[in-house]
Scaffold this motif. Sequence first.
Motif, PDB file in Angstrom:
ATOM      1  N   THR A 164       0.842  -1.153   0.110  1.00 14.53           N
ATOM      2  CA  THR A 164      -0.054   0.012   0.024  1.00 14.53           C
ATOM      3  C   THR A 164       0.931   1.190  -0.182  1.00 14.53           C
ATOM      4  OG1 THR A 164      -0.128  -0.143   2.572  1.00 14.53           O
ATOM      5  CG2 THR A 164      -1.972  -1.210   1.273  1.00 14.53           C
ATOM      6  N   VAL A 165       0.497   2.392  -0.791  1.00 17.04           N
ATOM      7  CA  VAL A 165       1.402   3.360  -0.748  1.00 17.04           C
ATOM      8  C   VAL A 165       0.397   4.885  -0.410  1.00 17.04           C
ATOM      9  CG1 VAL A 165       2.387   4.899  -2.257  1.00 17.04           C
ATOM     10  CG2 VAL A 165       2.653   2.331  -2.498  1.00 17.04           C
ATOM     11  N   ALA A 166       0.984   5.686   0.235  1.00 20.63           N
ATOM     12  CA  ALA A 166       0.383   6.953   0.485  1.00 20.63           C
ATOM     13  C   ALA A 166       1.152   7.905  -0.252  1.00 20.63           C
ATOM     14  CB  ALA A 166       0.274   7.303   1.907  1.00 20.63           C
ATOM     15  N   VAL A 167       0.481   8.724  -0.944  1.00 20.10           N
ATOM     16  CA  VAL A 167       1.261  10.186  -1.476  1.00 20.10           C
ATOM     17  C   VAL A 167       0.825  11.376  -0.830  1.00 20.10           C
ATOM     18  CG1 VAL A 167       1.780  11.245  -3.735  1.00 20.10           C
ATOM     19  CG2 VAL A 167       1.599   8.869  -3.623  1.00 20.10           C
ATOM     20  N   ILE A 168       1.688  11.892  -0.072  1.00 15.90           N
ATOM     21  CA  ILE A 168       1.116  13.284   0.767  1.00 15.90           C
ATOM     22  C   ILE A 168       1.464  14.463  -0.355  1.00 15.90           C
ATOM     23  CG2 ILE A 168       1.322  14.521   2.692  1.00 15.90           C
ATOM     24  CD1 ILE A 168       2.611  12.221   4.146  1.00 15.90           C
ATOM     25  N   GLY A 169       0.308  15.219  -0.578  1.00 12.50           N
ATOM     26  CA  GLY A 169       0.216  16.493  -1.344  1.00 12.50           C
ATOM     27  C   GLY A 169      -0.261  15.828  -2.675  1.00 12.50           C
ATOM     28  N   ILE A 170      -1.240  16.614  -3.238  1.00 11.09           N
ATOM     29  CA  ILE A 170      -1.582  16.300  -4.543  1.00 11.09           C
ATOM     30  C   ILE A 170      -1.542  17.512  -5.451  1.00 11.09           C
ATOM     31  CG2 ILE A 170      -3.912  15.678  -5.829  1.00 11.09           C
ATOM     32  CD1 ILE A 170      -5.039  14.679  -3.370  1.00 11.09           C
ATOM     33  N   GLY A 171      -0.236  18.006  -5.191  1.00 14.44           N
ATOM     34  CA  GLY A 171       0.100  18.984  -6.246  1.00 14.44           C
ATOM     35  C   GLY A 171       0.898  18.734  -7.272  1.00 14.44           C
ATOM     36  N   VAL A 172       1.564  19.790  -8.101  1.00 18.64           N
ATOM     37  CA  VAL A 172       2.150  19.583  -9.229  1.00 18.64           C
ATOM     38  C   VAL A 172       3.199  18.497  -9.237  1.00 18.64           C
ATOM     39  CG1 VAL A 172       3.577  20.908 -11.120  1.00 18.64           C
ATOM     40  CG2 VAL A 172       1.701  21.758 -10.060  1.00 18.64           C
ATOM     41  N   SER A 173       4.118  18.375  -8.075  1.00 18.82           N
ATOM     42  CA  SER A 173       5.046  17.416  -8.142  1.00 18.82           C
ATOM     43  C   SER A 173       4.564  15.925  -7.970  1.00 18.82           C
ATOM     44  CB  SER A 173       6.115  17.795  -7.089  1.00 18.82           C
ATOM     45  OG  SER A 173       5.341  17.700  -5.858  1.00 18.82           O
ATOM     46  N   ASN A 174       3.745  15.938  -7.437  1.00 21.11           N
ATOM     47  CA  ASN A 174       2.885  14.502  -7.097  1.00 21.11           C
ATOM     48  C   ASN A 174       2.024  14.003  -7.718  1.00 21.11           C
ATOM     49  OD1 ASN A 174       4.877  13.863  -4.913  1.00 21.11           O
ATOM     50  ND2 ASN A 174       3.419  14.515  -3.290  1.00 21.11           N
TER      51      ASN A 174
ATOM     52  N   TYR B  67      -5.665  15.161   7.466  1.00 22.56           N
ATOM     53  CA  TYR B  67      -5.226  14.194   6.200  1.00 22.56           C
ATOM     54  C   TYR B  67      -3.788  13.580   6.594  1.00 22.56           C
ATOM     55  CZ  TYR B  67      -1.216  17.671   5.429  1.00 22.56           C
ATOM     56  OH  TYR B  67      -0.041  18.287   5.725  1.00 22.56           O
ATOM     57  N   LEU B  68      -3.199  13.511   7.792  1.00 17.44           N
ATOM     58  CA  LEU B  68      -1.952  12.917   8.178  1.00 17.44           C
ATOM     59  C   LEU B  68      -2.303  11.890   9.249  1.00 17.44           C
ATOM     60  CD1 LEU B  68       0.971  15.571   8.184  1.00 17.44           C
ATOM     61  CD2 LEU B  68       0.232  14.146   6.246  1.00 17.44           C
ATOM     62  N   LYS B  69      -3.539  11.711   9.553  1.00 15.79           N
ATOM     63  CA  LYS B  69      -4.088  10.923  10.627  1.00 15.79           C
ATOM     64  C   LYS B  69      -3.765   9.205  10.294  1.00 15.79           C
ATOM     65  CE  LYS B  69      -7.499  10.268  13.872  1.00 15.79           C
ATOM     66  NZ  LYS B  69      -9.206  10.692  14.529  1.00 15.79           N
ATOM     67  N   ASP B  70      -3.284   8.541  11.085  1.00 12.67           N
ATOM     68  CA  ASP B  70      -3.240   7.217  11.196  1.00 12.67           C
ATOM     69  C   ASP B  70      -2.697   6.760   9.731  1.00 12.67           C
ATOM     70  OD1 ASP B  70      -4.412   7.015  13.630  1.00 12.67           O
ATOM     71  OD2 ASP B  70      -6.507   7.014  12.892  1.00 12.67           O
ATOM     72  N   LEU B  71      -1.546   7.184   9.439  1.00 12.04           N
ATOM     73  CA  LEU B  71      -0.690   6.678   8.093  1.00 12.04           C
ATOM     74  C   LEU B  71      -0.358   5.362   8.587  1.00 12.04           C
ATOM     75  CD1 LEU B  71       0.942   9.867   7.077  1.00 12.04           C
ATOM     76  CD2 LEU B  71      -1.106   8.738   5.868  1.00 12.04           C
ATOM     77  N   THR B  72      -0.542   4.107   7.677  1.00 12.60           N
ATOM     78  CA  THR B  72      -0.285   2.963   8.258  1.00 12.60           C
ATOM     79  C   THR B  72       0.232   2.276   6.809  1.00 12.60           C
ATOM     80  OG1 THR B  72      -2.349   1.879   7.861  1.00 12.60           O
ATOM     81  CG2 THR B  72      -1.676   2.635   9.872  1.00 12.60           C
ATOM     82  N   GLU B  73       0.658   3.086   5.571  1.00 13.85           N
ATOM     83  CA  GLU B  73       0.903   2.494   4.436  1.00 13.85           C
ATOM     84  C   GLU B  73       2.092   1.917   4.473  1.00 13.85           C
ATOM     85  OE1 GLU B  73      -2.797   4.457   3.857  1.00 13.85           O
ATOM     86  OE2 GLU B  73      -1.035   5.026   4.775  1.00 13.85           O
ATOM     87  N   ASP B  74       2.536   0.885   3.708  1.00 14.36           N
ATOM     88  CA  ASP B  74       3.823   0.558   3.557  1.00 14.36           C
ATOM     89  C   ASP B  74       5.009   1.404   3.010  1.00 14.36           C
ATOM     90  OD1 ASP B  74       3.221  -2.341   4.033  1.00 14.36           O
ATOM     91  OD2 ASP B  74       2.296  -2.623   2.019  1.00 14.36           O
ATOM     92  N   VAL B  75       4.503   2.417   2.048  1.00 11.14           N
ATOM     93  CA  VAL B  75       5.627   3.324   1.717  1.00 11.14           C
ATOM     94  C   VAL B  75       4.845   4.611   1.484  1.00 11.14           C
ATOM     95  CG1 VAL B  75       6.550   4.128  -0.457  1.00 11.14           C
ATOM     96  CG2 VAL B  75       6.533   1.646  -0.006  1.00 11.14           C
ATOM     97  N   ILE B  76       5.483   5.493   2.090  1.00 14.77           N
ATOM     98  CA  ILE B  76       4.708   6.930   2.068  1.00 14.77           C
ATOM     99  C   ILE B  76       5.736   8.052   1.426  1.00 14.77           C
ATOM    100  CG2 ILE B  76       4.125   9.040   3.811  1.00 14.77           C
ATOM    101  CD1 ILE B  76       3.649   6.778   5.818  1.00 14.77           C
ATOM    102  N   PHE B  77       5.158   8.665   0.306  1.00 15.09           N
ATOM    103  CA  PHE B  77       5.942   9.679  -0.515  1.00 15.09           C
ATOM    104  C   PHE B  77       5.517  10.955   0.127  1.00 15.09           C
ATOM    105  CE2 PHE B  77       6.128   6.093  -3.527  1.00 15.09           C
ATOM    106  CZ  PHE B  77       7.185   6.370  -4.265  1.00 15.09           C
ATOM    107  N   ARG B  78       6.566  11.802   0.787  1.00 19.00           N
ATOM    108  CA  ARG B  78       6.114  13.015   1.253  1.00 19.00           C
ATOM    109  C   ARG B  78       6.218  13.980   0.380  1.00 19.00           C
ATOM    110  NH1 ARG B  78      10.384  16.570   2.458  1.00 19.00           N
ATOM    111  NH2 ARG B  78      12.662  15.530   2.336  1.00 19.00           N
ATOM    112  N   THR B  79       5.325  15.104   0.439  1.00 17.36           N
ATOM    113  CA  THR B  79       5.645  16.308  -0.638  1.00 17.36           C
ATOM    114  C   THR B  79       6.846  17.102  -0.557  1.00 17.36           C
ATOM    115  OG1 THR B  79       4.439  17.967  -1.669  1.00 17.36           O
ATOM    116  CG2 THR B  79       4.271  17.839   0.741  1.00 17.36           C
ATOM    117  N   PRO B  80       7.452  17.760  -1.501  1.00 16.47           N
ATOM    118  CA  PRO B  80       8.509  18.543  -1.019  1.00 16.47           C
ATOM    119  C   PRO B  80       8.036  19.944  -0.367  1.00 16.47           C
ATOM    120  CG  PRO B  80       8.362  18.339  -3.653  1.00 16.47           C
ATOM    121  CD  PRO B  80       7.084  17.244  -2.835  1.00 16.47           C
TER     122      PRO B  80
END
Length: 459
Positions: free
Chosen positions: A14-24, A69-82
């Motif tokens: 499972t993957v979480a991507v934080i930030g739905i901006g241009v870079s992500n 939006y950052l509550k209870d993050l349990t995904e295997d991989v987390i991509f943080r936004t710049p």
Amino acid sequence: MNFEEYLNSLQKKTVAVIGIGVSNQPLIQLLAGRGIAVTACDKKDRTALGGMADNLENQGVTLQLGADYLKDLTEDVIFRTPGMRPDLPELLAAQAGGSVLTSEMEVFFQVCPCPKIAVTGSDGKTTTTTIIAELLKAAGRTVHLGGNIGHPLLAEAGEMRPEDVAVLELSSFQLMTMTHSPHIAVMTNLAPNHLDVHRDMAEYITAKQNIFTHQSTQDIAVFNADNTLTVEAAGKAPGRVRFFSRKQELADGVFLRGTAVIARSGSGERQVMDTADIRLPGVHNIENYLAAIAAVDGLVPDGVIRDFARTFGGVEHRIELIRTRKGVRWYNDSIASSPSRTIAGLNAFPEKVILIAGGKDKGISYAPLGPVVNEHVKLLLLCGATAGVIREAVTQAENYRGLEILDVEDYRQAVAIADSRATEGDVVILSPASTSFDRFANFMERGQVFKDIVNGLDG
């Protein structure tokens, strides 16, 4: 690990991507398109995201929006936004639970199949990065330009070839957790910046140094010999160190001898070009060329460098000439989000200018800006959250002699006043010395709004 191997490694995770901006956004679409379970997290609510929320859900993406939006993050991989600190409590908790924290740029460095040239620094990053990329293109190379310059590259890594070159601009936020370094690293300069996000100057410098920390002894790092902090950083580089300088001759690097640009190494020296060949105004742009030439020395013929410099007019929002109207030149320098950037912009003009400045504070001192404004500005128009601290820096400077300073509500009022006061031969420049985040999404939006107002003037 190559691009396909990395994507395959995520198939059962499972993957979480934080930030739905241009870079992500390309990253989210890439992962979802490969059938990977993706949760996209953003502090914006569904209304603010508009149709993008529906589009993502239609692709099978789970959304986690709003204040939690950052509550209870349990995904295997987390991509943080710049721009997001990696040590937020929610991210630390996720890592303690077994999540792997990474970013689009960190993964790109792991899977990119071609050589990488990267640029960082407090000022001049984008112009230097652009010059490097364009010089390599002019020399016949296939170049992939991205990073902090606004174009994410990870989703395109599968199309890259070993003989290509990736040219990257890297911010301190991208570099904070980087565990790989480019083959050629460039550090343009270091000055206080982004201290509203970094704990202190030491953390900021440490982040910047990651651009060369993980190099091999076969790699190259280019530093500014005229900047004390970059000279100190150079002593930590594991590979070959090259310098650039406007003020001194160098044993290994690129420097000025009068107006001649000289490249020197163990094999001798040669004149690459003359500063008269550089179309861009200002000594800071001479420095940008010196840095770029030091990076591409041996990769780009000198004739190509000269031809390019004579025609390159610069990057949008960086002392960009918008128009000349009734003999008055209007410039957009919205990229100037710190005092040092505005100082460089003001020093690019021999005449006194009408300056429009102000924005959001970055937690750094404005005192160095005051004397330069008094020396180079004939009328100062201030708006935004930092108007008061800029005014104080100017009026408290020893060379203050009653420079006229006016507070304005917005750029429309600023342009109207500047237009009424400017006479033939004058220069009007937006160079905020502050970030855009008090009123705009980013410096590009700020610059575009200013350009639209200026282009809307009659005549």
